[in-house]
Structure formats: C-alpha cells, structure tokens
Design an enzyme around this catalytic site. Sequence first.
Site, PDB file in Angstrom:
ATOM      1  N   GLU A   8       4.782  -5.631  -5.074  1.00 23.83           N
ATOM      2  CA  GLU A   8       5.206  -5.674  -6.667  1.00 23.83           C
ATOM      3  C   GLU A   8       4.876  -4.451  -6.722  1.00 23.83           C
ATOM      4  O   GLU A   8       3.857  -4.215  -6.868  1.00 23.83           O
ATOM      5  CB  GLU A   8       5.164  -6.979  -7.347  1.00 23.83           C
ATOM      6  CG  GLU A   8       4.684  -8.109  -6.505  1.00 23.83           C
ATOM      7  CD  GLU A   8       4.239  -8.952  -7.417  1.00 23.83           C
ATOM      8  OE1 GLU A   8       4.459  -9.292  -8.713  1.00 23.83           O
ATOM      9  OE2 GLU A   8       3.035  -9.722  -6.523  1.00 23.83           O
TER      10      GLU A   8
ATOM     11  N   LYS B  40       2.696  -2.945 -10.362  1.00 26.20           N
ATOM     12  CA  LYS B  40       1.698  -3.936 -10.413  1.00 26.20           C
ATOM     13  C   LYS B  40       0.374  -2.818 -10.425  1.00 26.20           C
ATOM     14  O   LYS B  40       0.333  -2.000 -10.104  1.00 26.20           O
ATOM     15  CB  LYS B  40       0.573  -4.516  -9.563  1.00 26.20           C
ATOM     16  CG  LYS B  40       1.617  -5.980  -9.750  1.00 26.20           C
ATOM     17  CD  LYS B  40       1.026  -7.142  -8.518  1.00 26.20           C
ATOM     18  CE  LYS B  40      -0.114  -7.518  -9.218  1.00 26.20           C
ATOM     19  NZ  LYS B  40      -1.653  -8.193  -8.472  1.00 26.20           N
TER      20      LYS B  40
ATOM     21  N   GLU C  51      -2.952  -3.856  -4.935  1.00 30.27           N
ATOM     22  CA  GLU C  51      -2.436  -4.599  -6.090  1.00 30.27           C
ATOM     23  C   GLU C  51      -0.778  -5.005  -5.061  1.00 30.27           C
ATOM     24  O   GLU C  51      -0.290  -5.883  -6.225  1.00 30.27           O
ATOM     25  CB  GLU C  51      -2.674  -4.258  -6.822  1.00 30.27           C
ATOM     26  CG  GLU C  51      -3.824  -4.289  -7.593  1.00 30.27           C
ATOM     27  CD  GLU C  51      -4.045  -6.537  -7.198  1.00 30.27           C
ATOM     28  OE1 GLU C  51      -2.602  -7.060  -8.002  1.00 30.27           O
ATOM     29  OE2 GLU C  51      -4.772  -6.071  -6.915  1.00 30.27           O
TER      30      GLU C  51
END
Length: 531
Positions: A377, A380, A386
Amino acid sequence: MKTKNKRSLTILSSTRGPTSTSSFFLHFPTHPTLTLIPLYKTAIKPPNPKRKNLTSPLSMATLAAFSSFFFFFLVTFAFADTGKVGINYGRVANNLPSPEKVVELLKSQRIDRVKTYDTDSAVLAALANSDISVVVAFPNEELSKAAADQSFTDNWVQANISKYYPATKIEAVAVGNEVFADPKNTTPFLVPAMKNVYNSLVKYKLDSNVKVSSPIALGALQNSYPPSSGSFKSDLIEPALKPMLEFLRKTSSYLMVNAYPFFAYSANADKISLDYALFRDNPGQVDSGNGLKYTNLFDAQLDAVFAAMSAISYNDVKVVVTETGWPSVGDENEAGAGAANAAAYNGNLVRRVLSGSGTPLRPKDPLNVYLFALFNENQKPGPTSERNYGLFYPNEQTVYDSPFVSTSGNSSSTPAANKSKTQVPVSGGGGGDVSPSAAGQTWCVANANAGEKKLQAAIDYACGEGGADCRPIQEGATCYDPNTLEAHASYAFNSYYQKQVRKAGSCDFGGAAYVVTQAPKYGKCQFPTGY
C-alpha cells in the site's frame, strides 16, 4: 491497520498499528522442532534408474496448467480440526485494482476469508455471492457516537450490514482497531459501542451469524516475557478489558489480537534469534515459569496474551489473530525486513496453522489467523516496511515466491492443476535433510503430494524445453543418489528456477513445486543458488 511504532518492548510485546482498509485469518500449532518436514508423507515409488525421455515435451494441457497456475493459494482445510487462514485487504493506496478484480484475484487464489478495514460499498458489493467470508470494521472515529446513541448503530447496521448480508458473507464486525493505542483516547467508548452494535444486530436478527469483537495490539500487555508472566496493563483491566472479555464471553464471540513477531525481532535482533522468529529450526526457549518449551516467537507472543487473559479469569474466551505478517522491504534500521524472510515467516506460519494444533498453553485450540496483507500500500505513512507487507503488487504480480498452496478439501472445485495439494511437504521430504539457508536465498523443490505422473511430466519439461541442467541427476552423476523421483524432480525444478533468476511463477510447475527458504539436501547433492 495502523502505522507501527517502535516499542520499548519486553521482548514479546511489540505492536503494529492501523492505517489500512482490509485483512486474513489463521491458527498456530506447536511443533517439537521447527525442522521443515512434510505434514503428511505420500509414498512415491522410485523412478526407473534409467529415466527416459528427459527431453520429451509436455502435452498442451500440461503446459496450459503451468501457465495458468502462476502463484500460490491460501485456503482453509475442509477438515474441522485444522486452523484457518485469511488475509487483510488494505486499501491505503492510489494504485490498487478495482474491488471486482480483487475478488477475482481472491477467488483465483482460492482465498475464502478476508478482513477489511471499513464497510466500503464497492468492496462489499463486489464480494456478494463470492462465498468469501468477510470481517468488516467500524471506525475508531465513530466510537463515541456509537456508544452514546443506539439509533446511530441501528442506522449503521442497516446501511452497512443488513444491506449486503447474506449475499455478502459478513461474519464479524471489528469495532475499532487497536483502540487502546488510539491517541484520541477512544478507549472509554469501546465496550459501550460494541454492545450497541451487537444490540442492533439483535434487532435485525443478525446476531446469530455476525460476531462483534475488537482487535487489540500486544501493546495492551504490561508483561510478556516469559509468556507465563503475561499480564495486561493495570489501567486497562477494570475500565476496558474485563468488560470487553465479559461481553465476548456472553455473546460467544472471540478476542481479536494483532501479533507481529517482526517488530519484536527488529527491536531486539541482538537478543532474539531470527530462526526463532521465522519458525525455523532452533534450540527453542523454556519458560521458567511453567516449564513449557517455545520454538517460535509467535507462540510465545500469543501465549503471553492467553496468560494475561487467564490472570483475570477469562481463559475460556477464544482468540483469533486478525493481523500478522512480515515486510518484504524495510529501512536500514528495520532488522530482518526482506523478501526471503517474509516468504519464510508467512509460509512456515501457514503450514503451522494448517497442521491444526495450538500453542503450548492451548495445545488443543487450532489457530485462526489473518495475514497482513493482500497488497503493498503506497500511501501508508511511517517507515518503509509499512508500505511493503503485501503478498501482491498492485498489478497483481506476486511480491515473492511463496509456498502457500490450495488446501481445499472440495476436489470438485479444485482446479485440475492443483488437485492432490491438500498437504504440502516443506522440506526435501523422502529422507532429505534441511540445512540452514544462506541469507536471502530461496530454492525450488518438488511437492511430493503432486503425484508421480505430474512430477514426471514436470521433470520432462524442466529437463527438456525448460533448459534445466539435468546432467547431475543422470545415472552415475553426482546427484543421481538418492534415486527417487522426488529428489531428481527437486534438482531439476531448482535448476530451472535458478536459471529463471528466481522470478515469480518459475517455481510452480502446475502445483508440482514450491519455494523454500532453507537449502534442500538430498544425500550429498548440493543444490545450486544461481547460474
């Protein structure tokens, strides 16, 4: 899922946080050692010593199976005693495929459990009639409204649950996410909000099918090492944890727990063995408090939660691990982040879950786990890790080869190329040893349960038009012994895989092979790691 912050941890209690919009599910069994061994052994008769047709081409049907089976499958066993595996579907990104394409991806990988981080209408509509079980989320920002006003949750349930159920198989509502770590101090609203959401489900006759819970991070623990000393933070027990656990008990629900061995390892790499964190072979650690031996950090983390629950008399409440995973990329200071370690953690954990046993403290309770996460993602916040927990890139290509496979017990719905993969050996099987892997290396080995015909067809392809170097497995050559189809196929598959520079999809062969992160060893034969 939130941004993970480094914790000053008591070895086991590091935590991860929320920022995502979706998840997976599983159970964790204990093994006396973490040596990679087959879950079940399938007898495979040795091939003819003078193997024929090493250069014969595969049939068109087999080639089609190879090309269509590009990756791995995460599916739960159909047997009652095993754990279950699901995945978090996070959407903090601007480059993800449409929900419809995501559902097709889930179905193609035979993933039948998914956890989301909201109740996005497009996602829930796309999941309708897919037979995929879904956990949805109620946002932290709305907890105060939900706690204060029953009509608010009535309207929310009507708009976000009743509207889609039962076409969309919503099985639980996660009320809030890691609320105890929420800087906006929403903890006082959590249990009242959970009760109101439940009451609304009762009102619309959904309570028997849709559970209500809330994910907690390991940061809720005051002590976590050794596991037997596990205890909750004293300021959370009376106002939040006891009321929440009492609610879960009365409604026959379960506690959701987010557990990340990666954070504990990364912050304590000088004290924690990487093999211990990745479910690999290691001496283990004996809990001085109860004498139980732990061979992996995940079990130790989970048993610390169980001990904390037992300390306040709630040891009968079940637990589901709603987030766990390992990043494929990280910053310089994020020790252990990397694709090989991510493949090892996720693959070994899935095998452990599917074996059906529990932790040392709860050995009879199969583990249910949601892996984090489906996609990388890109929006993030936080450290590089992350943005790199995904099993897939947004273009639906795999981030790394993984040994995950379909374990569906429904043979009628199992794709032809994947039948007989209900149990997948992790090591060289057939008497082969597994030695510790070199950092960052992966190998390709044969799936003993694929059956003799499939293995022979795959080895013919690898040694023929696939271009693998199969001279070492010819009679009299260095890797002829042990003279078994599995050993010879493993060598051929690995040769092809290494020649393909270990690219995604090059270790599959229609379900006849999978990737391992520890070097396989059959007899004295050494498997190459490159050409």
